[in-house]
Design a protein around this motif. Structure first.
Motif, PDB file in Angstrom:
ATOM      1  N   THR A   8       0.824  -1.208   0.000  1.00  0.00           N
ATOM      2  CA  THR A   8       0.000   0.000   0.000  1.00  0.00           C
ATOM      3  C   THR A   8       0.857   1.256   0.000  1.00  0.00           C
ATOM      4  O   THR A   8       0.602   2.193  -0.770  1.00  0.00           O
ATOM      5  CB  THR A   8      -0.943   0.000   1.223  1.00  0.00           C
ATOM      6  N   ILE A   9       1.891   1.283   0.842  1.00  0.00           N
ATOM      7  CA  ILE A   9       2.766   2.465   0.903  1.00  0.00           C
ATOM      8  C   ILE A   9       3.528   2.626  -0.415  1.00  0.00           C
ATOM      9  O   ILE A   9       3.682   3.744  -0.922  1.00  0.00           O
ATOM     10  CB  ILE A   9       3.744   2.371   2.093  1.00  0.00           C
ATOM     11  N   ALA A  10       3.993   1.533  -0.996  1.00  0.00           N
ATOM     12  CA  ALA A  10       4.708   1.611  -2.277  1.00  0.00           C
ATOM     13  C   ALA A  10       3.784   2.109  -3.387  1.00  0.00           C
ATOM     14  O   ALA A  10       4.177   2.947  -4.210  1.00  0.00           O
ATOM     15  CB  ALA A  10       5.307   0.254  -2.627  1.00  0.00           C
ATOM     16  N   ALA A  11       2.548   1.607  -3.425  1.00  0.00           N
ATOM     17  CA  ALA A  11       1.580   2.071  -4.431  1.00  0.00           C
ATOM     18  C   ALA A  11       1.273   3.550  -4.216  1.00  0.00           C
ATOM     19  O   ALA A  11       1.157   4.318  -5.184  1.00  0.00           O
ATOM     20  CB  ALA A  11       0.305   1.234  -4.365  1.00  0.00           C
ATOM     21  N   HIS A  12       1.152   3.962  -2.962  1.00  0.00           N
ATOM     22  CA  HIS A  12       0.920   5.368  -2.619  1.00  0.00           C
ATOM     23  C   HIS A  12       2.059   6.221  -3.187  1.00  0.00           C
ATOM     24  O   HIS A  12       1.816   7.231  -3.848  1.00  0.00           O
ATOM     25  CB  HIS A  12       0.852   5.500  -1.095  1.00  0.00           C
ATOM     26  N   ALA A  13       3.287   5.793  -2.929  1.00  0.00           N
ATOM     27  CA  ALA A  13       4.454   6.554  -3.384  1.00  0.00           C
ATOM     28  C   ALA A  13       4.471   6.678  -4.907  1.00  0.00           C
ATOM     29  O   ALA A  13       4.695   7.768  -5.448  1.00  0.00           O
ATOM     30  CB  ALA A  13       5.739   5.885  -2.888  1.00  0.00           C
ATOM     31  N   LEU A  14       4.224   5.593  -5.608  1.00  0.00           N
ATOM     32  CA  LEU A  14       4.249   5.623  -7.071  1.00  0.00           C
ATOM     33  C   LEU A  14       3.132   6.501  -7.632  1.00  0.00           C
ATOM     34  O   LEU A  14       3.359   7.285  -8.561  1.00  0.00           O
ATOM     35  CB  LEU A  14       4.162   4.206  -7.632  1.00  0.00           C
ATOM     36  N   ALA A  15       1.931   6.372  -7.085  1.00  0.00           N
ATOM     37  CA  ALA A  15       0.821   7.206  -7.551  1.00  0.00           C
ATOM     38  C   ALA A  15       1.116   8.686  -7.286  1.00  0.00           C
ATOM     39  O   ALA A  15       0.840   9.544  -8.129  1.00  0.00           O
ATOM     40  CB  ALA A  15      -0.481   6.772  -6.873  1.00  0.00           C
ATOM     41  N   TRP A  16       1.695   8.965  -6.121  1.00  0.00           N
ATOM     42  CA  TRP A  16       2.016  10.350  -5.762  1.00  0.00           C
ATOM     43  C   TRP A  16       3.054  10.915  -6.724  1.00  0.00           C
ATOM     44  O   TRP A  16       2.902  12.025  -7.236  1.00  0.00           O
ATOM     45  CB  TRP A  16       2.512  10.423  -4.312  1.00  0.00           C
ATOM     46  N   ILE A  17       4.114  10.158  -6.972  1.00  0.00           N
ATOM     47  CA  ILE A  17       5.143  10.613  -7.908  1.00  0.00           C
ATOM     48  C   ILE A  17       4.534  10.833  -9.296  1.00  0.00           C
ATOM     49  O   ILE A  17       4.808  11.837  -9.955  1.00  0.00           O
ATOM     50  CB  ILE A  17       6.315   9.612  -7.993  1.00  0.00           C
ATOM     51  N   GLY A  18       3.692   9.895  -9.742  1.00  0.00           N
ATOM     52  CA  GLY A  18       3.059  10.025 -11.045  1.00  0.00           C
ATOM     53  C   GLY A  18       2.224  11.292 -11.163  1.00  0.00           C
ATOM     54  O   GLY A  18       2.317  12.024 -12.160  1.00  0.00           O
ATOM     55  N   LEU A  19       1.428  11.577 -10.147  1.00  0.00           N
ATOM     56  CA  LEU A  19       0.610  12.783 -10.151  1.00  0.00           C
ATOM     57  C   LEU A  19       1.491  14.033 -10.099  1.00  0.00           C
ATOM     58  O   LEU A  19       1.263  14.995 -10.837  1.00  0.00           O
ATOM     59  CB  LEU A  19      -0.366  12.766  -8.975  1.00  0.00           C
ATOM     60  N   TYR A  20       2.497  14.019  -9.275  1.00  0.00           N
ATOM     61  CA  TYR A  20       3.412  15.149  -9.123  1.00  0.00           C
ATOM     62  C   TYR A  20       4.116  15.449 -10.449  1.00  0.00           C
ATOM     63  O   TYR A  20       4.239  16.604 -10.845  1.00  0.00           O
ATOM     64  CB  TYR A  20       4.410  14.818  -8.012  1.00  0.00           C
ATOM     65  N   GLN A  21       4.536  14.411 -11.145  1.00  0.00           N
ATOM     66  CA  GLN A  21       5.185  14.613 -12.444  1.00  0.00           C
ATOM     67  C   GLN A  21       4.193  15.173 -13.466  1.00  0.00           C
ATOM     68  O   GLN A  21       4.565  16.006 -14.292  1.00  0.00           O
ATOM     69  CB  GLN A  21       5.812  13.310 -12.940  1.00  0.00           C
TER      70      GLN A  21
END
Length: 144
Positions: A8-21
């Motif tokens: 869950t934390i890893a998916a959170h991090a990836l989704a966050w980075i994707g949105l931020y980019q």
């Protein structure tokens, strides 16, 4: 026995980075991601290190340091993330061998291994059909 939140934390991090980019930023810091996940940046860095070894993110050092995706969220599945951050099987057998002289002790591991193999196969199949793009879409659909 507590539930494991690494996926869950890893998916959170990836989704966050994707949105931020998508918002025009090149890299995200572990502090930014940790703030969003309410998780210590050291924990985030460890997970991102595992995601980097799996080829899902890359890091930049020095001025403008941070993390970025190596490919689009639409081409990353939850199975990719799971395999990057989870080591070993979903369920384990006894730590010490059960009593072979007991009918249950003799047969419990072979019986449970078959059950667990089916569960693991189902889990992998379900995770493989969900992309991080799907996750981000669902995240953005949740009303504030």
């Amino acid at each position: 026995m507590g539930a494991n939140s690494r996926l869950t934390i890893a998916a959170h991090a990836l989704a966050w980075i994707g949105l931020y980019q998508r918002q025009g930023h090149e890299v995200a810091t572990s502090e930014q991601i940790g703030s969003s996940a309410n998780t210590n940046p050291v924990v985030i860095r460890r997970l991102l290190g595992e995601l980097r070894r799996a080829g899902l993110v890359e890091s930049r050092r020095g001025v403008g340091a941070g993390w970025s995706l190596t490919r689009g969220l639409e081409s990353m599945t939850l199975l990719d993330v799971y395999e990057a951050v989870e080591d070993g099987p979903l369920f384990a057998m006894h730590r010490a061998a059960p009593d072979e002289g007991c009918v249950v002790g003799h047969g419990i591991q072979p019986a449970m291994q078959g059950i667990y193999a089916g569960i693991e196969e189902t889990l992998r199949s379900e995770l493989a059909r969900v992309t991080l793009e799907d996750v981000l879409r669902d995240v953005l659909a949740v009303p504030h």
